[in-house]
Design a protein around this motif. Structure first.
Motif, PDB file in Angstrom:
ATOM      1  N   ILE A 210       0.911  -0.964   0.331  1.00 47.08           N
ATOM      2  CA  ILE A 210       0.268   0.338  -0.058  1.00 47.08           C
ATOM      3  C   ILE A 210       1.048   1.208   0.079  1.00 47.08           C
ATOM      4  CG2 ILE A 210      -0.073   0.172   2.864  1.00 47.08           C
ATOM      5  CD1 ILE A 210      -3.193   0.805   2.037  1.00 47.08           C
ATOM      6  N   TYR A 211       0.573   2.713  -0.589  1.00 42.95           N
ATOM      7  CA  TYR A 211       1.180   3.474  -0.694  1.00 42.95           C
ATOM      8  C   TYR A 211      -0.472   4.824  -0.428  1.00 42.95           C
ATOM      9  CZ  TYR A 211       2.961   8.066  -2.689  1.00 42.95           C
ATOM     10  OH  TYR A 211       3.489   8.910  -3.414  1.00 42.95           O
ATOM     11  N   PRO A 212      -0.186   4.785   0.879  1.00 43.60           N
ATOM     12  CA  PRO A 212      -1.630   6.240   0.821  1.00 43.60           C
ATOM     13  C   PRO A 212      -0.432   7.670   0.758  1.00 43.60           C
ATOM     14  CG  PRO A 212       0.188   5.251   2.773  1.00 43.60           C
ATOM     15  CD  PRO A 212       0.660   4.005   2.433  1.00 43.60           C
ATOM     16  N   ARG A 213      -0.961   8.960  -0.343  1.00 45.35           N
ATOM     17  CA  ARG A 213      -0.836   9.757   0.103  1.00 45.35           C
ATOM     18  C   ARG A 213      -2.359  10.397   0.614  1.00 45.35           C
ATOM     19  NH1 ARG A 213       4.416  11.892  -1.679  1.00 45.35           N
ATOM     20  NH2 ARG A 213       3.434  14.224  -2.519  1.00 45.35           N
ATOM     21  N   MET A 214      -1.442  11.491   1.751  1.00 41.44           N
ATOM     22  CA  MET A 214      -2.157  12.912   2.387  1.00 41.44           C
ATOM     23  C   MET A 214      -1.558  13.347   2.061  1.00 41.44           C
ATOM     24  SD  MET A 214      -3.040   9.502   3.700  1.00 41.44           S
ATOM     25  CE  MET A 214      -4.160   8.354   3.605  1.00 41.44           C
ATOM     26  N   ALA A 215      -1.078  14.218   0.946  1.00 38.87           N
ATOM     27  CA  ALA A 215      -0.126  14.978   0.482  1.00 38.87           C
ATOM     28  C   ALA A 215      -0.729  15.773  -0.686  1.00 38.87           C
ATOM     29  CB  ALA A 215       0.831  14.995   0.645  1.00 38.87           C
ATOM     30  N   PRO A 216      -0.194  16.984  -1.441  1.00 34.20           N
ATOM     31  CA  PRO A 216      -0.600  17.236  -2.968  1.00 34.20           C
ATOM     32  C   PRO A 216       0.541  17.010  -3.433  1.00 34.20           C
ATOM     33  CG  PRO A 216       0.307  19.630  -1.624  1.00 34.20           C
ATOM     34  CD  PRO A 216       0.417  18.057  -0.693  1.00 34.20           C
ATOM     35  N   THR A 217      -0.261  16.034  -4.438  1.00 35.95           N
ATOM     36  CA  THR A 217       0.679  15.895  -6.451  1.00 35.95           C
ATOM     37  C   THR A 217      -0.037  16.202  -7.601  1.00 35.95           C
ATOM     38  OG1 THR A 217      -0.851  13.760  -6.125  1.00 35.95           O
ATOM     39  CG2 THR A 217       0.843  13.325  -5.315  1.00 35.95           C
ATOM     40  N   MET A 218       0.331  16.533  -8.105  1.00 40.78           N
ATOM     41  CA  MET A 218      -0.322  17.008  -9.784  1.00 40.78           C
ATOM     42  C   MET A 218      -0.706  15.399 -10.348  1.00 40.78           C
ATOM     43  SD  MET A 218      -0.642  19.759  -9.445  1.00 40.78           S
ATOM     44  CE  MET A 218      -1.311  21.054  -9.832  1.00 40.78           C
ATOM     45  N   GLU A 219      -1.264  15.976 -11.173  1.00 38.71           N
ATOM     46  CA  GLU A 219      -2.003  14.867 -12.277  1.00 38.71           C
ATOM     47  C   GLU A 219      -0.526  14.441 -13.051  1.00 38.71           C
ATOM     48  OE1 GLU A 219      -5.093  15.726 -15.047  1.00 38.71           O
ATOM     49  OE2 GLU A 219      -6.677  16.355 -13.081  1.00 38.71           O
ATOM     50  N   TRP A 220      -0.155  15.087 -13.651  1.00 41.99           N
ATOM     51  CA  TRP A 220       1.726  13.830 -14.122  1.00 41.99           C
ATOM     52  C   TRP A 220       2.140  13.716 -13.117  1.00 41.99           C
ATOM     53  CZ3 TRP A 220       0.719  19.770 -14.923  1.00 41.99           C
ATOM     54  CH2 TRP A 220       1.222  20.396 -14.373  1.00 41.99           C
ATOM     55  N   ASP A 221       1.935  13.629 -11.739  1.00 42.24           N
ATOM     56  CA  ASP A 221       2.650  13.228 -10.677  1.00 42.24           C
ATOM     57  C   ASP A 221       2.370  11.551 -11.283  1.00 42.24           C
ATOM     58  OD1 ASP A 221       4.540  14.718 -10.086  1.00 42.24           O
ATOM     59  OD2 ASP A 221       2.714  15.338  -8.735  1.00 42.24           O
ATOM     60  N   THR A 222       1.174  11.175 -11.233  1.00 39.97           N
ATOM     61  CA  THR A 222       1.050   9.555 -10.913  1.00 39.97           C
ATOM     62  C   THR A 222      -0.323   9.116 -12.365  1.00 39.97           C
ATOM     63  OG1 THR A 222      -1.423  10.542 -10.963  1.00 39.97           O
ATOM     64  CG2 THR A 222      -0.559  10.632  -8.181  1.00 39.97           C
ATOM     65  N   ALA A 223      -0.209   9.968 -13.292  1.00 34.01           N
ATOM     66  CA  ALA A 223      -0.506   8.845 -14.512  1.00 34.01           C
ATOM     67  C   ALA A 223      -0.089   8.230 -14.902  1.00 34.01           C
ATOM     68  CB  ALA A 223      -1.058  10.241 -15.059  1.00 34.01           C
ATOM     69  N   ALA A 224       1.100   8.128 -15.446  1.00 30.62           N
ATOM     70  CA  ALA A 224       1.918   6.529 -15.435  1.00 30.62           C
ATOM     71  C   ALA A 224       2.209   5.867 -14.583  1.00 30.62           C
ATOM     72  CB  ALA A 224       3.698   7.548 -15.963  1.00 30.62           C
ATOM     73  N   GLY A 225       2.511   5.671 -13.688  1.00 31.52           N
ATOM     74  CA  GLY A 225       2.377   5.371 -12.121  1.00 31.52           C
ATOM     75  C   GLY A 225       0.708   4.266 -12.392  1.00 31.52           C
ATOM     76  N   ASP A 226      -0.049   5.506 -12.713  1.00 31.32           N
ATOM     77  CA  ASP A 226      -1.416   4.087 -12.106  1.00 31.32           C
ATOM     78  C   ASP A 226      -1.655   3.546 -13.314  1.00 31.32           C
ATOM     79  OD1 ASP A 226      -4.278   4.356 -11.985  1.00 31.32           O
ATOM     80  OD2 ASP A 226      -4.752   6.450 -11.366  1.00 31.32           O
ATOM     81  N   GLU A 250     -10.203  20.768 -14.095  1.00 24.24           N
ATOM     82  CA  GLU A 250     -10.174  21.855 -15.028  1.00 24.24           C
ATOM     83  C   GLU A 250      -8.531  22.605 -14.068  1.00 24.24           C
ATOM     84  OE1 GLU A 250     -11.834  26.754 -14.790  1.00 24.24           O
ATOM     85  OE2 GLU A 250     -12.822  24.940 -14.451  1.00 24.24           O
ATOM     86  N   ASN A 251      -8.622  21.938 -12.957  1.00 25.11           N
ATOM     87  CA  ASN A 251      -7.988  22.264 -11.738  1.00 25.11           C
ATOM     88  C   ASN A 251      -6.372  20.594 -11.703  1.00 25.11           C
ATOM     89  OD1 ASN A 251      -5.578  22.171  -9.706  1.00 25.11           O
ATOM     90  ND2 ASN A 251      -7.485  23.506  -7.445  1.00 25.11           N
ATOM     91  N   LEU A 252      -5.450  21.046 -11.502  1.00 25.49           N
ATOM     92  CA  LEU A 252      -4.808  19.357 -12.194  1.00 25.49           C
ATOM     93  C   LEU A 252      -4.138  18.892 -10.841  1.00 25.49           C
ATOM     94  CD1 LEU A 252      -2.554  21.042 -15.332  1.00 25.49           C
ATOM     95  CD2 LEU A 252      -4.724  19.433 -15.315  1.00 25.49           C
ATOM     96  N   LEU A 253      -4.551  19.698 -10.034  1.00 21.38           N
ATOM     97  CA  LEU A 253      -4.322  19.071  -7.901  1.00 21.38           C
ATOM     98  C   LEU A 253      -5.321  17.665  -8.280  1.00 21.38           C
ATOM     99  CD1 LEU A 253      -2.190  19.541  -5.987  1.00 21.38           C
ATOM    100  CD2 LEU A 253      -4.348  21.300  -4.347  1.00 21.38           C
ATOM    101  N   ASN A 254      -4.390  16.702  -7.500  1.00 17.39           N
ATOM    102  CA  ASN A 254      -4.911  15.833  -6.705  1.00 17.39           C
ATOM    103  C   ASN A 254      -5.647  15.390  -5.965  1.00 17.39           C
ATOM    104  OD1 ASN A 254      -4.485  13.400  -9.437  1.00 17.39           O
ATOM    105  ND2 ASN A 254      -2.441  13.678  -8.543  1.00 17.39           N
ATOM    106  N   PRO A 255      -6.749  14.890  -5.562  1.00 17.71           N
ATOM    107  CA  PRO A 255      -7.000  15.038  -4.277  1.00 17.71           C
ATOM    108  C   PRO A 255      -5.888  13.968  -3.151  1.00 17.71           C
ATOM    109  CG  PRO A 255      -8.582  13.361  -5.585  1.00 17.71           C
ATOM    110  CD  PRO A 255      -7.789  14.198  -6.627  1.00 17.71           C
ATOM    111  N   TRP A 256      -6.133  13.683  -2.271  1.00 15.68           N
ATOM    112  CA  TRP A 256      -5.979  12.569  -1.528  1.00 15.68           C
ATOM    113  C   TRP A 256      -6.057  10.861  -2.114  1.00 15.68           C
ATOM    114  CZ3 TRP A 256      -6.601  13.601   4.097  1.00 15.68           C
ATOM    115  CH2 TRP A 256      -5.739  15.284   5.277  1.00 15.68           C
ATOM    116  N   PHE A 257      -4.851  10.224  -2.043  1.00 14.00           N
ATOM    117  CA  PHE A 257      -5.230   8.998  -2.628  1.00 14.00           C
ATOM    118  C   PHE A 257      -4.211   7.814  -1.909  1.00 14.00           C
ATOM    119  CE2 PHE A 257      -1.527  10.747  -4.663  1.00 14.00           C
ATOM    120  CZ  PHE A 257      -1.053   9.361  -5.187  1.00 14.00           C
ATOM    121  N   VAL A 258      -5.137   6.441  -2.266  1.00 10.93           N
ATOM    122  CA  VAL A 258      -4.296   5.465  -1.370  1.00 10.93           C
ATOM    123  C   VAL A 258      -3.972   4.059  -2.532  1.00 10.93           C
ATOM    124  CG1 VAL A 258      -4.561   3.102  -0.533  1.00 10.93           C
ATOM    125  CG2 VAL A 258      -5.685   5.856   0.627  1.00 10.93           C
ATOM    126  N   VAL A 259      -2.691   3.785  -3.112  1.00  9.28           N
ATOM    127  CA  VAL A 259      -2.720   2.867  -3.829  1.00  9.28           C
ATOM    128  C   VAL A 259      -2.477   1.668  -2.977  1.00  9.28           C
ATOM    129  CG1 VAL A 259      -0.710   2.085  -5.615  1.00  9.28           C
ATOM    130  CG2 VAL A 259      -1.278   4.290  -4.713  1.00  9.28           C
TER     131      VAL A 259
END
Length: 261
Positions: A210-226, A250-259
């Motif tokens: 598991i990878y919990p991310r409760m901090a800011p990321t942008m869409e380009w940070d996660t898309a390839a890994g997603d 419209e806002n490219l900021l991701n919400p908190w997420f969990v992998v």
């Protein structure tokens, strides 16, 4: 050249350009949000743009992000790129930075590559086909890469503790609370620190659960890994509602997420 080969080569060539900067003295500038920027970011962006402009799809890149929402909202399919993910890791010279390239179709990452040029780890995810990890030699991409690579998930999980992967530089209080709850549920757990989108890849690989991310990321940070995680059969979901991450907002900021597996 098919799209997978094209973006794998783009990521590798961008990685080689990054290493030319990494292995010498370099200066660091700062963007308006105080995130670091180096010559390597721009060189990698230029290489990737060269490869991707030969495809039918437009490009949204961290280093060329000034595309108005009114224009990109009408893109059914586009490239989402972070030419150098983990610039802080780059500046620290710990090798844990990556090149991220993803193809987004109707808001879903359907193809992605993540390349860590120092480690020469290349992760590939194709929706409906699967995910792979290749450990390259001299940055050479083999023609028979599906046979040469490891199909993900590849690591046995029976003989290890429940494992959490997290950021070296963004451990929020909320993340610490989340991990404390995991300890209550699983007992003695292991923790792996890793930079950049390699954290998502470690879950896809089976190294972490598991990878919990409760901090800011942008869409380009996660898309390839997603794309890699989902192609390996796992999930990247929003912390609040367990729904998939949305792309081309419209806002490219991701919400908190969990992998999670």
């Amino acid at each position: 050249m098919d799209l997978t080969n094209r973006i794998a080569l783009a990521a590798i060539e961008a990685g080689k350009e990054i290493l030319h900067v990494y292995e010498n003295e370099f200066s660091v500038a700062y963007k308006s949000d105080q995130s670091p920027l180096t010559l390597a970011d721009q060189k990698a962006h230029d290489v990737i743009s060269y490869y991707l402009k030969q495809t039918p799809y437009p490009i949204l890149s961290e280093e060329g992000r000034d595309v108005p929402f009114e224009k990109r909202a009408n893109w059914p399919c586009y490239w989402l790129v972070d030419p150098l993910d983990g610039t802080k890791e780059f500046v620290k010279r710990n090798g844990e930075f990556t090149v991220n390239i993803a193809l987004i179709k109707e808001g879903i990452p359907v193809l992605g590559v993540v390349y860590a040029p120092v480690k020469q780890w290349l992760y590939i995810g194709e929706s409906g086909e699967g995910a792979w990890k290749l450990e390259l030699k001299e940055h050479q991409f083999p023609d028979n890469w599906k046979e040469a690579g490891e199909r993900l998930p590849s690591k046995a999980e029976e003989d290890r503790k429940y494992t959490v992967v997290g950021s070296r530089t963004h451990a929020s209080e909320e993340t610490k609370e989340f991990i404390a709850k995991l300890q209550e549920a699983h007992g003695d757990i292991a923790f792996v620190s890793m930079g950049s989108s390699l954290k998502l890849c470690l879950v896809a690989e089976g190294v972490a659960d598991i990878y919990p991310r409760m901090a800011p990321t942008m869409e380009w940070d996660t898309a390839a890994g997603d794309a890699i995680v989902s192609s390996a059969g796992y999930r990247v979901v929003q912390y609040e509602n367990d729904a998939p991450l949305q792309y081309n907002k419209e806002n490219l900021l991701n919400p908190w997420f969990v992998v999670k597996r």
